[in-house]
Structure formats: C-alpha cells, structure tokens
Design an enzyme around this catalytic site. Structure first.
Site, PDB file in Angstrom:
ATOM      1  N   ARG A 144      27.722  38.433  37.129  1.00 16.99           N
ATOM      2  CA  ARG A 144      28.009  39.485  36.138  1.00 16.99           C
ATOM      3  C   ARG A 144      28.555  38.821  34.890  1.00 16.99           C
ATOM      4  O   ARG A 144      29.618  38.203  34.918  1.00 16.99           O
ATOM      5  CB  ARG A 144      29.026  40.480  36.713  1.00 16.99           C
ATOM      6  CG  ARG A 144      28.492  41.236  37.926  1.00 16.99           C
ATOM      7  CD  ARG A 144      29.596  41.804  38.747  1.00 16.99           C
ATOM      8  NE  ARG A 144      30.540  40.766  39.153  1.00 16.99           N
ATOM      9  CZ  ARG A 144      31.700  41.006  39.756  1.00 16.99           C
ATOM     10  NH1 ARG A 144      32.071  42.243  40.012  1.00 16.99           N
ATOM     11  NH2 ARG A 144      32.492  40.014  40.089  1.00 16.99           N
ATOM     12  N   LYS A 173      43.687  41.120  45.938  1.00 17.63           N
ATOM     13  CA  LYS A 173      44.230  39.996  45.173  1.00 17.63           C
ATOM     14  C   LYS A 173      45.348  39.276  45.925  1.00 17.63           C
ATOM     15  O   LYS A 173      45.792  38.223  45.497  1.00 17.63           O
ATOM     16  CB  LYS A 173      44.715  40.476  43.802  1.00 17.63           C
ATOM     17  CG  LYS A 173      43.567  40.980  42.923  1.00 17.63           C
ATOM     18  CD  LYS A 173      44.052  41.383  41.545  1.00 17.63           C
ATOM     19  CE  LYS A 173      42.928  41.888  40.663  1.00 17.63           C
ATOM     20  NZ  LYS A 173      42.354  43.188  41.086  1.00 17.63           N
ATOM     21  N   ASN A 228      37.286  41.550  48.076  1.00 21.73           N
ATOM     22  CA  ASN A 228      37.257  43.016  48.106  1.00 21.73           C
ATOM     23  C   ASN A 228      36.826  43.511  49.475  1.00 21.73           C
ATOM     24  O   ASN A 228      35.716  43.243  49.910  1.00 21.73           O
ATOM     25  CB  ASN A 228      36.269  43.551  47.068  1.00 21.73           C
ATOM     26  CG  ASN A 228      36.775  43.340  45.654  1.00 21.73           C
ATOM     27  OD1 ASN A 228      37.535  44.141  45.138  1.00 21.73           O
ATOM     28  ND2 ASN A 228      36.383  42.235  45.047  1.00 21.73           N
ATOM     29  N   GLU A 255      39.088  37.115  44.083  1.00 17.52           N
ATOM     30  CA  GLU A 255      39.321  38.380  44.783  1.00 17.52           C
ATOM     31  C   GLU A 255      38.512  38.418  46.066  1.00 17.52           C
ATOM     32  O   GLU A 255      37.392  37.921  46.096  1.00 17.52           O
ATOM     33  CB  GLU A 255      38.803  39.556  43.942  1.00 17.52           C
ATOM     34  CG  GLU A 255      39.714  40.065  42.882  1.00 17.52           C
ATOM     35  CD  GLU A 255      39.201  41.423  42.382  1.00 17.52           C
ATOM     36  OE1 GLU A 255      39.687  42.437  42.870  1.00 17.52           O
ATOM     37  OE2 GLU A 255      38.305  41.427  41.523  1.00 17.52           O
ATOM     38  N   ARG A 299      36.166  40.950  30.409  1.00 17.17           N
ATOM     39  CA  ARG A 299      35.925  41.458  31.747  1.00 17.17           C
ATOM     40  C   ARG A 299      34.440  41.540  32.093  1.00 17.17           C
ATOM     41  O   ARG A 299      33.641  42.048  31.320  1.00 17.17           O
ATOM     42  CB  ARG A 299      36.581  42.829  31.885  1.00 17.17           C
ATOM     43  CG  ARG A 299      38.073  42.749  31.601  1.00 17.17           C
ATOM     44  CD  ARG A 299      38.682  44.085  31.323  1.00 17.17           C
ATOM     45  NE  ARG A 299      38.051  44.756  30.201  1.00 17.17           N
ATOM     46  CZ  ARG A 299      38.273  46.022  29.885  1.00 17.17           C
ATOM     47  NH1 ARG A 299      39.083  46.742  30.616  1.00 17.17           N
ATOM     48  NH2 ARG A 299      37.665  46.558  28.847  1.00 17.17           N
ATOM     49  N   LYS A 341      47.218  40.497  34.979  1.00 18.10           N
ATOM     50  CA  LYS A 341      46.529  41.703  35.471  1.00 18.10           C
ATOM     51  C   LYS A 341      47.343  42.363  36.570  1.00 18.10           C
ATOM     52  O   LYS A 341      48.071  41.674  37.302  1.00 18.10           O
ATOM     53  CB  LYS A 341      45.123  41.353  35.957  1.00 18.10           C
ATOM     54  CG  LYS A 341      45.040  40.156  36.911  1.00 18.10           C
ATOM     55  CD  LYS A 341      43.589  39.718  37.160  1.00 18.10           C
ATOM     56  CE  LYS A 341      43.554  38.421  37.971  1.00 18.10           C
ATOM     57  NZ  LYS A 341      42.197  37.893  38.185  1.00 18.10           N
ATOM     58  N   ARG A 344      29.656  37.985  42.029  1.00 15.82           N
ATOM     59  CA  ARG A 344      29.962  38.824  43.196  1.00 15.82           C
ATOM     60  C   ARG A 344      29.088  38.357  44.349  1.00 15.82           C
ATOM     61  O   ARG A 344      27.863  38.356  44.250  1.00 15.82           O
ATOM     62  CB  ARG A 344      29.689  40.297  42.847  1.00 15.82           C
ATOM     63  CG  ARG A 344      29.576  41.264  44.021  1.00 15.82           C
ATOM     64  CD  ARG A 344      30.755  41.255  44.987  1.00 15.82           C
ATOM     65  NE  ARG A 344      32.080  41.451  44.411  1.00 15.82           N
ATOM     66  CZ  ARG A 344      32.640  42.647  44.214  1.00 15.82           C
ATOM     67  NH1 ARG A 344      31.987  43.735  44.560  1.00 15.82           N
ATOM     68  NH2 ARG A 344      33.847  42.733  43.701  1.00 15.82           N
ATOM     69  N   ASP A 362      34.768  37.624  44.640  1.00 20.95           N
ATOM     70  CA  ASP A 362      34.502  37.308  43.233  1.00 20.95           C
ATOM     71  C   ASP A 362      34.812  35.843  43.001  1.00 20.95           C
ATOM     72  O   ASP A 362      35.880  35.357  43.391  1.00 20.95           O
ATOM     73  CB  ASP A 362      35.395  38.152  42.312  1.00 20.95           C
ATOM     74  CG  ASP A 362      35.001  39.620  42.302  1.00 20.95           C
ATOM     75  OD1 ASP A 362      33.917  39.959  42.815  1.00 20.95           O
ATOM     76  OD2 ASP A 362      35.783  40.432  41.778  1.00 20.95           O
TER      77      ASP A 362
HETATM   78  N1  LIG Z   1      41.666  33.946  35.701  1.00 16.85           N
HETATM   79  C1  LIG Z   1      40.709  34.507  34.948  1.00 16.85           C
HETATM   80  N2  LIG Z   1      40.061  33.793  34.001  1.00 16.85           N
HETATM   81  C2  LIG Z   1      39.091  34.357  33.244  1.00 16.85           C
HETATM   82  N3  LIG Z   1      38.690  35.646  33.367  1.00 16.85           N
HETATM   83  C3  LIG Z   1      39.306  36.404  34.291  1.00 16.85           C
HETATM   84  C4  LIG Z   1      40.332  35.886  35.133  1.00 16.85           C
HETATM   85  N4  LIG Z   1      40.753  36.881  35.943  1.00 16.85           N
HETATM   86  C5  LIG Z   1      40.012  37.960  35.635  1.00 16.85           C
HETATM   87  N5  LIG Z   1      39.133  37.696  34.628  1.00 16.85           N
HETATM   88  C6  LIG Z   1      38.146  38.616  34.051  1.00 16.85           C
HETATM   89  O1  LIG Z   1      38.566  39.958  34.260  1.00 16.85           O
HETATM   90  C7  LIG Z   1      37.668  40.625  35.141  1.00 16.85           C
HETATM   91  C8  LIG Z   1      38.441  41.534  36.095  1.00 16.85           C
HETATM   92  O2  LIG Z   1      39.406  40.791  36.815  1.00 16.85           O
HETATM   93  P1  LIG Z   1      39.551  40.862  38.405  1.00 16.85           P
HETATM   94  O3  LIG Z   1      40.574  39.884  38.811  1.00 16.85           O
HETATM   95  O4  LIG Z   1      38.209  40.711  39.029  1.00 16.85           O
HETATM   96  O5  LIG Z   1      40.139  42.318  38.650  1.00 16.85           O
HETATM   97  P2  LIG Z   1      39.439  43.719  38.997  1.00 16.85           P
HETATM   98  O6  LIG Z   1      39.960  44.054  40.337  1.00 16.85           O
HETATM   99  O7  LIG Z   1      39.924  44.639  37.943  1.00 16.85           O
HETATM  100  O8  LIG Z   1      37.945  43.509  39.001  1.00 16.85           O
HETATM  101  C9  LIG Z   1      36.902  39.522  35.832  1.00 16.85           C
HETATM  102  O9  LIG Z   1      35.626  39.970  36.247  1.00 16.85           O
HETATM  103  C10 LIG Z   1      36.814  38.472  34.740  1.00 16.85           C
HETATM  104  O10 LIG Z   1      35.780  38.783  33.827  1.00 16.85           O
HETATM  105 MG   LIG Z   2      36.869  41.987  40.049  1.00 17.27          MG
END
Ligand SMILES: Nc1ncnc2c1ncn2[C@@H]1O[C@H](COP(=O)(O)OP(=O)(O)O)[C@@H](O)[C@H]1O
Ligand SMILES: [Mg+2]
Length: 314
Positions: A224, A125, A282, A280, A232, A160, A210, A272
């Site tokens: 996804r 991130k 990864n 992200e 999520r 987050k 992804r 992502d």
């Molecule tokens: N800015 C955002 N707006 C809407 N949904 C989000 C956002 N950030 C994260 N999410 C939701 O939360 C999920 C997990 O967040 P993410 O940033 O990918 O962290 P992780 O590393 O836990 O996967 C994402 O797949 C998405 O569904």
């Molecule tokens: Mg993610």
C-alpha cells in the site's frame, strides 16, 4: 458438508464491499454452501452461562448497493453453531473486550475465528513487542521524559495512539519540529492510554506491506503506497494497493511469528511491514483479502475456509 456459521460484525448495510475482508469470507462461505447467520455484538446475551444472540439468516451478493438479504431475527444459542466469525472492527475498547469474554464461553466447541481470548491478549501494536528483533525501535509510553530521550536517540520519529486504527492520529515529528510540545499536550488530553513512539521509516514512501497469514502460514500480500501528500498508507486514507512479492526478510518474519499465531488460534492475521520492519500484527478484522485477489493474487478467502473446514472435521 455445509457448516452452520454465524458472523458477528458491524452493521452490514454500512460496509464497503469493495474492500471488506469479512464480505470476501461471507461470499466464499456461501459459495461453499455453508449456512450463514448474522448479528451485531449489541444483540449478544449471556444468560447464566449460556450465550445467545438475535441471529438473522443472511445471503450475500457481490453487487454494490444490493449486497445482502436478511431474514427474520431468531434468538439462537450460539453454541449450536459450528463456526462463529468474530469480525467486528476495532475500536479495541471495553465493548470489544466484553465481546471476547462472552465468546470465550463457547470456544472451542464452537470454533470462534479468531480465538477470542487470544484476540483480547494481542492488541495489534502491543503484540509486535513480543518480537523485538523484527520491529523498528519502538517505545510505548505516555511519559514525556521517555519520549524526549527516545527522540534524542532516534531523531525522526512517528507518534501514534496505541489503540488507533486506519491511520488515525499518526504524526511524524522531525528532529527540529517545534510542534512536539503541543502535540504531546494534545495527545495527553485526547488519549488516556499510552501511545506508540517509533523511529520514522523513510522508506514508507515505497509502501507499507500488508501480509495475510492463515493459521500461521503466508497466504498473500499487497503493498500500500501512501498518497504523495500523506504519511499514511492505509487504503482508507488514500493509499494505493499494488501487487507485490515477499522479500527474503518478509518470509523470515512470517516464519518467525507463524508458530505463535498457530498456537493461539489466530487463524486470520494481517501483519504490516515497512522497510522490512514489522509494525503491527492485526488479529481483529484485517483488511487486504479483496485487494490481493483483485490484483491477481491468491484467493485468501478460499484458503481460510479450507483451514476452517479442516479444523471442523477433526
Ligand atoms: N514508524 C513509521 N515510519 C513511517 N511511517 C509510519 C510509521 N508508523 C506508521 N507509519 C505510517 O502510518 C500508517 C498507519 O500507521 P499504523 O502503525 O499502521 O497504524 P494503524 O493501526 O492506524 O494502521 C502506516 O501505514 C504508515 O504509512
Ligand atoms: Mg496499519
């Protein structure tokens, strides 16, 4: 030409072989007649400047409940391998960081996938912030005044943890949400690091894509879609994998970040993308490879081994 390959991963008896990208890589390696060794990071030992591990010969099988066979452990100097797959899952904590320092000693004479120094320098991130034009409005901080100002500007936000994974502690905070203060306090006591505050992207309902890049080139993608009652999209949180194509914007994202990945030896990367925004990058052990193939997409594991084999020939 079989290569000598060792995989550093989490305990193999605990993985879910249906979704595990590392397992896909091991199956493909075995099909190509590479010799596989297995160890967990707690079996590493740096003795002076020599790196050893207690490595066990490994055979894999694509059968749930009976997916591996391990031989006796033998102490092996890791520089004698052609390739090490560094595939343990986050947390990206000091144990993880230490493992990157140890593996850095043998790379690139032994090809470590991904380059451990660059894995260390590119937390998923944080790395994204090198591409400000591709990401949604994002703030990394634990400062209350900063978050309040960001919230005022952007309204609907997501909070987050900076080193979270698999959808842990991802919250949407609507503009009128009175729980914000308590949530802030909870984060402040739970996480020592800064966290990510991001504009909420409503189109997440249509999915979080992804995209896998191999040595900086687009290899395959899976969308996804989150469950109806969850923000999520992570598959471990009930997100459903769906077949997908790349949009023009997503192709542009791949073209923009590709060279940076290639330069840094980040051979296997999963990004992502929500609504055309990169959230992200990864670089540790991205999932998606099996889901892409199961949905009739390309064989990304084969593309990865083609690349590794080509690099070993040089
Ligand atoms: N800015 C955002 N707006 C809407 N949904 C989000 C956002 N950030 C994260 N999410 C939701 O939360 C999920 C997990 O967040 P993410 O940033 O990918 O962290 P992780 O590393 O836990 O996967 C994402 O797949 C998405 O569904
Ligand atoms: Mg993610």
């Amino acid at each position: 030409m079989g290569l000598n390959v060792a995989v550093q991963m989490d305990p193999i008896e605990r993985i879910n072989i249906r979704g595990d990208s590392t397992f896909a890589l091991l199956l493909e390696a075995q099909a190509r007649k590479h010799r596989l060794g297995y160890y967990t990071s707690d079996r590493l030992a740096l003795v002076g400047d020599r790196l050893y591990a207690a490595v066990r010969p490994l055979q894999v099988r694509d059968k749930e409940g009976d997916h591996f066979m391990l031989g006796e452990a033998e102490r092996v100097e890791l520089s004698t391998y052609d390739v090490i797959l560094m595939r343990q899952d986050p947390p990206f904590d000091l144990a993880y960081i230490t493992a990157t320092h140890l593996l850095e000693r043998i790379h690139p004479k032994t090809l470590v996938v991904n380059d451990p120094a660059h894995v260390r320098n590119a937390p998923e991130k944080v790395f994204v912030t090198e591409f400000p034009n591709l990401m949604p409005p994002t703030l990394i901080t634990r400062d209350l005044a900063e978050i309040k100002a960001f919230r005022k500007e952007h309204g609907d936000i997501v909070m987050k943890p900076l080193y979270g994974k698999g959808g842990e502690a991802v919250f949407r905070v609507a503009p009128e949400d009175l729980n914000f203060g308590s949530l802030y306090d909870l984060f402040a006591t739970t996480f020592r690091e800064a966290w990510v505050v991001q504009k909420f992207l409503a189109a997440v309902k249509q999915g979080d894509k992804r995209i896998i890049l191999v040595d900086g080139e687009f290899a395959g993608a899976v969308n996804r879609v989150p469950a109806a009652d969850d923000l999520r999209s992570n598959m471990v949180r009930g997100g459903t994998p769906k077949e997908t194509e790349l949009t023009a914007r997503e192709r542009e994202i791949c073209r923009t970040i590709g060279p940076a990945l290639r330069e840094r030896g980040l051979i296997v990367v999963g990004i992502d993308v929500i609504d055309g925004y990169l959230t992200e990058i990864n670089v540790t052990s991205p999932t998606g490879i099996r889901a892409i193939k199961n949905l009739g997409g390309p064989d990304v594991a084969a593309m990865i081994w083609d690349k590794i084999e080509a690099k070993r020939k040089r």
